[in-house]
Design a protein around this motif. Structure first.
Motif, PDB file in Angstrom:
ATOM      1  N   ALA A 178      59.465  39.522  20.163  1.00  0.00           N
ATOM      2  CA  ALA A 178      60.723  40.258  20.013  1.00  0.00           C
ATOM      3  C   ALA A 178      61.717  39.372  19.261  1.00  0.00           C
ATOM      4  O   ALA A 178      61.938  38.217  19.634  1.00  0.00           O
ATOM      5  CB  ALA A 178      61.288  40.642  21.377  1.00  0.00           C
ATOM      6  N   VAL A 179      62.293  39.903  18.197  1.00  0.00           N
ATOM      7  CA  VAL A 179      63.178  39.137  17.326  1.00  0.00           C
ATOM      8  C   VAL A 179      64.583  39.737  17.369  1.00  0.00           C
ATOM      9  O   VAL A 179      64.755  40.943  17.178  1.00  0.00           O
ATOM     10  CB  VAL A 179      62.659  39.141  15.876  1.00  0.00           C
ATOM     11  N   ALA A 212      58.425  43.059  10.849  1.00  0.00           N
ATOM     12  CA  ALA A 212      57.402  44.074  11.094  1.00  0.00           C
ATOM     13  C   ALA A 212      56.094  43.713  10.401  1.00  0.00           C
ATOM     14  O   ALA A 212      55.019  43.844  10.979  1.00  0.00           O
ATOM     15  CB  ALA A 212      57.897  45.437  10.618  1.00  0.00           C
ATOM     16  N   GLY A 213      56.181  43.239   9.145  1.00  0.00           N
ATOM     17  CA  GLY A 213      54.982  42.877   8.418  1.00  0.00           C
ATOM     18  C   GLY A 213      54.274  41.664   8.976  1.00  0.00           C
ATOM     19  O   GLY A 213      53.088  41.453   8.701  1.00  0.00           O
ATOM     20  N   SER A 214      54.983  40.861   9.771  1.00  0.00           N
ATOM     21  CA  SER A 214      54.386  39.666  10.373  1.00  0.00           C
ATOM     22  C   SER A 214      53.974  39.885  11.814  1.00  0.00           C
ATOM     23  O   SER A 214      53.614  38.928  12.506  1.00  0.00           O
ATOM     24  CB  SER A 214      55.384  38.500  10.291  1.00  0.00           C
ATOM     25  N   GLY A 215      54.054  41.114  12.285  1.00  0.00           N
ATOM     26  CA  GLY A 215      53.565  41.434  13.621  1.00  0.00           C
ATOM     27  C   GLY A 215      54.597  41.426  14.712  1.00  0.00           C
ATOM     28  O   GLY A 215      54.251  41.604  15.885  1.00  0.00           O
ATOM     29  N   GLY A 216      55.881  41.228  14.379  1.00  0.00           N
ATOM     30  CA  GLY A 216      56.925  41.217  15.396  1.00  0.00           C
ATOM     31  C   GLY A 216      57.670  42.536  15.463  1.00  0.00           C
ATOM     32  O   GLY A 216      57.390  43.486  14.731  1.00  0.00           O
ATOM     33  N   THR A 217      58.636  42.589  16.371  1.00  0.00           N
ATOM     34  CA  THR A 217      59.513  43.752  16.482  1.00  0.00           C
ATOM     35  C   THR A 217      60.960  43.260  16.476  1.00  0.00           C
ATOM     36  O   THR A 217      61.300  42.278  17.141  1.00  0.00           O
ATOM     37  CB  THR A 217      59.263  44.537  17.782  1.00  0.00           C
ATOM     38  N   THR A 218      61.798  43.933  15.706  1.00  0.00           N
ATOM     39  CA  THR A 218      63.221  43.597  15.686  1.00  0.00           C
ATOM     40  C   THR A 218      63.883  44.321  16.845  1.00  0.00           C
ATOM     41  O   THR A 218      64.065  45.540  16.802  1.00  0.00           O
ATOM     42  CB  THR A 218      63.868  44.004  14.349  1.00  0.00           C
ATOM     43  N   ASP A 241      62.163  36.454  21.826  1.00  0.00           N
ATOM     44  CA  ASP A 241      61.273  35.316  21.635  1.00  0.00           C
ATOM     45  C   ASP A 241      61.716  34.473  20.448  1.00  0.00           C
ATOM     46  O   ASP A 241      61.494  33.261  20.429  1.00  0.00           O
ATOM     47  CB  ASP A 241      59.840  35.799  21.395  1.00  0.00           C
ATOM     48  N   VAL A 242      62.320  35.120  19.467  1.00  0.00           N
ATOM     49  CA  VAL A 242      62.810  34.451  18.264  1.00  0.00           C
ATOM     50  C   VAL A 242      64.194  34.982  17.948  1.00  0.00           C
ATOM     51  O   VAL A 242      64.418  36.191  17.967  1.00  0.00           O
ATOM     52  CB  VAL A 242      61.867  34.702  17.059  1.00  0.00           C
ATOM     53  N   VAL A 243      65.121  34.071  17.673  1.00  0.00           N
ATOM     54  CA  VAL A 243      66.467  34.433  17.220  1.00  0.00           C
ATOM     55  C   VAL A 243      66.601  33.976  15.775  1.00  0.00           C
ATOM     56  O   VAL A 243      66.389  32.795  15.476  1.00  0.00           O
ATOM     57  CB  VAL A 243      67.566  33.785  18.090  1.00  0.00           C
ATOM     58  N   VAL A 244      66.924  34.903  14.889  1.00  0.00           N
ATOM     59  CA  VAL A 244      67.122  34.590  13.480  1.00  0.00           C
ATOM     60  C   VAL A 244      68.610  34.693  13.189  1.00  0.00           C
ATOM     61  O   VAL A 244      69.218  35.735  13.407  1.00  0.00           O
ATOM     62  CB  VAL A 244      66.334  35.544  12.568  1.00  0.00           C
ATOM     63  N   VAL A 245      69.188  33.600  12.697  1.00  0.00           N
ATOM     64  CA  VAL A 245      70.620  33.555  12.386  1.00  0.00           C
ATOM     65  C   VAL A 245      70.765  33.400  10.883  1.00  0.00           C
ATOM     66  O   VAL A 245      70.200  32.485  10.284  1.00  0.00           O
ATOM     67  CB  VAL A 245      71.321  32.393  13.115  1.00  0.00           C
ATOM     68  N   GLY A 289      62.586  28.193  25.756  1.00  0.00           N
ATOM     69  CA  GLY A 289      61.365  28.565  25.062  1.00  0.00           C
ATOM     70  C   GLY A 289      61.548  29.408  23.824  1.00  0.00           C
ATOM     71  O   GLY A 289      60.613  29.557  23.039  1.00  0.00           O
ATOM     72  N   ALA A 290      62.732  29.999  23.636  1.00  0.00           N
ATOM     73  CA  ALA A 290      62.946  30.820  22.449  1.00  0.00           C
ATOM     74  C   ALA A 290      63.041  29.949  21.195  1.00  0.00           C
ATOM     75  O   ALA A 290      63.492  28.795  21.245  1.00  0.00           O
ATOM     76  CB  ALA A 290      64.222  31.652  22.595  1.00  0.00           C
ATOM     77  N   TRP A 291      62.615  30.497  20.086  1.00  0.00           N
ATOM     78  CA  TRP A 291      62.694  29.827  18.793  1.00  0.00           C
ATOM     79  C   TRP A 291      63.930  30.312  18.048  1.00  0.00           C
ATOM     80  O   TRP A 291      64.315  31.477  18.168  1.00  0.00           O
ATOM     81  CB  TRP A 291      61.446  30.138  17.958  1.00  0.00           C
ATOM     82  N   VAL A 292      64.533  29.424  17.276  1.00  0.00           N
ATOM     83  CA  VAL A 292      65.690  29.777  16.457  1.00  0.00           C
ATOM     84  C   VAL A 292      65.376  29.420  15.013  1.00  0.00           C
ATOM     85  O   VAL A 292      64.990  28.291  14.709  1.00  0.00           O
ATOM     86  CB  VAL A 292      66.969  29.047  16.915  1.00  0.00           C
TER      87      VAL A 292
END
Length: 403
Positions: A178-179, A212-218, A241-245, A289-292
């Motif tokens: 989840a992004v 989406a193309g890399s298998g995740g969900t926004t 699971d991942v935070v994109v800033v 544990g989340a990635w940024v």
């Protein structure tokens, strides 16, 4: 606190482009498994092998349309058997049943003789028996418990069909990451035509497609002003699971991501990459544990950073195996870097890739007409080969923006 003191250690600052990308792919481990219905499993990565739940085929079946026969001919035809028949039948010597492909072969049958090899006269059928029996024996494709597809394979149409043949209703796959996308900047608007001095958000749609193309969900697209406290709250909100800033990864007065990550005690993995555009990008992990992932604010630079760090990170989290490198001769005009690499949009031709002109860090116009991004290294000359990053994103549009 000075800007310099907010930078990560020298070992992870200004990494070579390939090292940064390898770091993003090599650090994560796939997320935990989940069981999903076949109808929703396409494109996912198997977290457990697909095994046969019963013999395949489940009984002796006809591999051709014709006659199932026992003993030497000619044979007296005593009935007909179609696919789906479950009635018990035993052939006596010298008899035959007309049979359809896929139908269970009667007990005692030695072969199925195809129509084209037979001649029928009333109740009798005659043929010169050939060596092939045209019978698929029970379990010849797989025995119960036998592995059909190993873990780690992408679920394709063939995998779905094989799983259904084997009796499966569900598959065990790695969970989708989840992004949460946090788009920063007082100048950002997310709908309509922006007024002078404002800019339309390009990252919500673009990054969501990469996710989406890399298998995740926004899971959410949040808009944050240039404010440290607001950014802190957006980065630490639960559920990702991942935070994109975007737009806060550099060291300017309005770039607060380094400070926020320092406050949170984040572990740094990448802090600046030797590429143009897209140098001020970063990768860190939070204590929970989340990635940024931090992307620069210029749209094309942000796209370069997303395929450098975000794409391989998400693929690793979903258990996706790295695709083979595509390398082709690249032609066209390009300012060759003295250090690091330059990433340029290219269109694919029959035998080579052609550089799309007028690519600028703040514009996605050139990239929008490209098929791939070429990695131009020091010493490259026109027509020499270069690695290509294919632009093959797919999937639904961005999540509804949230505040």
């Amino acid at each position: 606190m000075t800007i310099h003191s907010l930078r990560a250690g020298a070992a992870i600052a200004d990494l070579p482009w390939r090292t940064a990308r390898d770091t993003a792919r090599g650090l994560p481990r796939p997320l935990g498994p989940e069981e999903v219905a076949l109808a929703t499993a396409a494109g996912r990565i198997l977290a457990a092998p697909v095994r046969a739940l019963a013999p395949l085929p489940g009984c002796d079946t006809a591999a051709m349309d014709g006659y199932a026969v026992r003993g030497p001919g000619p044979w007296r035809v005593v009935g007909r058997r179609l696919a789906g028949s479950t009635a018990s039948l035993v052939l006596a010597p010298g008899t035959a049943v007309e049979i359809a492909t896929g139908a269970p072969v009667p007990a005692g049958a030695a072969a199925v003789v195809p129509y084209e090899e037979c001649r029928r006269d009333g109740e009798h059928v005659m043929s010169e028996r050939r060596a092939r029996t045209h019978i698929r024996r029970a379990g010849e494709d797989a025995r119960p418990g036998e592995e059909l597809v190993p873990a780690g394979r992408r679920v394709t149409s063939a995998v779905l069909g094989a799983a259904a043949q084997a009796g499966h209703d569900t598959l065990t796959v790695y969970r989708r990451p989840a992004v949460r996308l946090v788009v920063t900047g007082d100048e950002i608007v997310h709908s309509g035509v922006p007024s002078p001095g404002l800019v339309r958000d390009a990252f919500g749609p673009a990054v969501s497609a990469i996710v989406a193309g890399s298998g995740g969900t926004t899971s959410a697209v949040a808009f944050a002003p240039d404010d440290r406290a607001t950014l802190h709250a957006a980065v630490t909100a639960p559920g990702a699971d991942v935070v994109v800033v975007t737009g806060s990864s550099s060291v300017g007065a309005a770039d607060h991501l380094h400070r926020v990550l320092a406050d949170l005690g984040a572990a740094w993995h990448v802090d600046g990459v030797l590429c143009r555009p897209g140098h001020p990008q970063l990768l860190a992990s939070l204590p929970g544990g989340a990635w940024v992932v931090g992307l620069p604010g210029n749209p094309f630079a942000g796209l370069v950073a997303a395929v450098t760090l975000l794409q391989p990170l998400l693929e690793a989290l979903t258990g996706t195996t790295a695709a083979p490198t595509v390398r082709l001769p690249v032609t066209g005009a390009c300012k060759v870097p003295e250090h690091g690499v330059r990433i340029v949009p290219v269109r694919l031709e029959t035998t080579h890739a052609e550089i799309v002109t007028a690519a600028r860090p703040a514009s996605l116009r050139a990239a929008a007409t490209a098929d791939a991004l070429a990695v131009i290294e020091p010493g490259w000359t026109g027509g020499a080969p270069a690695d290509l990053l294919l632009l093959h994103e797919s999937g639904p549009g961005p999540a509804v923006p949230t505040t």
